[in-house]
Design an enzyme around this catalytic site. Structure first.
Site, short mmCIF file in Angstrom:
data_model
loop_
_atom_site.label_atom_id
_atom_site.label_comp_id
_atom_site.label_asym_id
_atom_site.label_seq_id
_atom_site.Cartn_x
_atom_site.Cartn_y
_atom_site.Cartn_z
N ASP A 214 -7.94 -6.11 11.69
CA ASP A 214 -7.86 -4.79 11.05
C ASP A 214 -9.20 -4.58 10.35
OD1 ASP A 214 -7.59 -2.68 9.33
OD2 ASP A 214 -5.60 -3.26 8.58
N THR A 240 -9.22 2.32 10.32
CA THR A 240 -9.22 3.72 9.91
C THR A 240 -10.54 4.31 10.37
OG1 THR A 240 -10.18 3.11 7.78
CG2 THR A 240 -7.79 3.38 7.85
N ARG A 249 -9.99 11.54 8.02
CA ARG A 249 -8.93 10.60 7.65
C ARG A 249 -8.05 10.32 8.87
NH1 ARG A 249 -7.57 8.58 3.05
NH2 ARG A 249 -9.37 9.65 2.21
#
Ligand code: DSN
Length: 441
Positions: A214, A240, A249
């Site tokens: 991640d 992200t 976002r």
């Protein structure tokens, strides 16, 4: 402070001023807050005008459930093209074979990865959460802790060890050999050092696990070649798009294996999400295009230089930076050597009064509860975007020292606030530039 000059952002707001003055005034106030304060939250950034504009487009009007070439609705021709563009750019950026650009967030990306690679009840290994993990890495009340069984590996806890507060790879191996997780998860929210993905892969292979990285925090640094890539070591990579990567976002999932890619696509849609946020996917395409430009590498290098400069300047002023410094865009500041009574919660509040926005954060082994903490997490992606260099980071360290030494004294905070405001005016945010801004006019 109200705008007294015309900027790209003003022209966006002018329509809203007429259509909905009440909402417009709130948005303008937030725009002024961001313009006039120094953003030190490590997971935040300021997007370019192009990315900002791309989010506010006609792409939002369309349902496009499914994937390019296989949608559940008509009229998706251009949506297919923009999603394919985002996918192709993501693959070029991270040098991999497959990209799913639909996750609404990093947590959604992680949920899809878990669903693709594990059955409910399966075991996975992750970093002890309070040592820098993320809630989607096994928090008890998060999907990851409710539907799966986390086991945790620690950081080095011995202050005399040269690897103090860094990942204890030997312990990670022991935990994995004991519990035989299906998935070994690396990549963190508050870890200031480079991750050795090859070492994690060796552990995963030895215990029969798949390796998941991640890279939500470091994605921009990875894309720019400033941090090692999780490829070819990780079987699956989630991230992200809005932190160091400086996009809208959202989330992203990457891999090199066709079978895994098929499972990811299925678990995200229809497994977890319905209609994709196509305006955000459009903005992801634009942001990935920006990150593919040579300038993005320079930006990312400056992010790290600035983080090192801030960490060094704070150390000189009596703060302790966990692990002794940083290799990336963030640092964890142990406040106790500076002031044994000072909590992260107080520091966060007092710094905000002076125009510097940060977040309290537990430091490894923190004796204080998460609501108070003994630490602050600081990062430089946003300050670097607005053009700060190492000189400005040293000024920031000086202001932090002044505000915290004065224990939140309102007058001292007010004085620093004015100096912060002046520096912010000299370094306008993207889309707020106007002639003379850098000269402080
Ligand atoms: N909330 C993010 C952060 O600040 O690190 C992680 O998702």
């Amino acid at each position: 402070m109200p705008h007294d000059h015309t900027t790209i952002t003003d022209s966006i707001f002018s329509l809203l001023d007429t259509a909905d003055p009440e909402a417009a005034s709130i948005l303008r106030a937030e725009d002024d807050r961001q313009s006039s304060t120094i953003e030190l939250i490590a997971s935040e950034n300021h997007v370019s005008p192009a990315v900002m504009h791309a989010m506010g487009t006609c792409l939002t009007n369309k349902y496009a459930e499914g994937y390019p070439g296989a949608r559940y609705y008509g009229g998706c021709e251009h949506h297919d093209r923009i999603e394919q563009l985002a996918r192709d750019r993501a693959k070029s950026l991270f040098k991999c074979e497959f990209a799913n650009v639909q996750p609404h967030s990093g947590a959604s990306a992680n949920a899809a990865a878990f669903m693709a690679l594990m059955q409910p009840g399966d075991t996975f290994a992750a970093l002890v959460l309070k040592d820098g993990g993320h809630l989607s890495h096994g928090m008890k009340i998060n999907f990851s802790g409710v539907f799966y069984k986390p086991v945790f590996y620690p950081l080095h806890a011995d202050p005399d060890h040269e690897q103090f507060e860094r990942i204890d790879y030997d312990k990670a191996r022991e935990v994995c050999l004991e519990h035989r997780p299906k998935l070994l998860l690396c990549g963190y929210s508050a870890y200031p050092r480079e991750i050795d993905f090859a070492r994690f892969r060796a552990i995963a292979d030895e215990c029969g696990a798949l390796l998941m990285a991640d890279i939500a925090h470091i994605a921009g640094l990875v894309a720019a070649g400033v941090h090692a890539s999780p490829f070819p070591h990780a079987h699956i990579v989630t991230t992200t798009t809005h932190k160091t990567l400086r996009g809208p976002r959202g989330g992203l999932i990457l891999c090199n294996d066709e079978e895994i890619a098929k499972k990811i696509d299925k678990s995200l849609f229809p497994g977890l999400q319905g209609g994709p946020l196509m305006h955000i996917i459009g903005a992801k395409a634009v942001a990935f295009g920006e990150a593919l430009m040579p300038e993005f590498r320079g930006y990312s290098q400056r992010v790290v230089e600035n983080a090192k400069a801030l960490a060094g300047a704070l150390t000189e002023r009596g703060f302790r930076i966990t692990t002794g410094g940083t290799d990336n865009h963030l640092m964890l500041v142990d406040l106790r050597p500076f002031d044994a009574e000072l909590t992260g919660a107080d520091a966060e509040r007092w710094l905000e009064d002076a125009g510097m926005v940060s977040n309290k954060n537990a430091i490894p082994g923190d004796p204080r509860p998460p609501k108070h903490t003994s630490g602050l997490r600081l990062g430089t992606p946003a300050t670097t975007t607005r053009g700060f260099g190492t000189k400005e980071m040293e000024m920031v360290a000086g202001w932090i020292e002044r505000v915290l030494r004065a224990k939140g004294d309102a007058q001292e905070a007010g004085r620093v606030r004015e100096e912060v405001r002046l520096l912010c005016e000299a370094f306008p945010l993207p889309g707020h530039e106007h002639a003379g801004a850098r000269a402080g006019v």
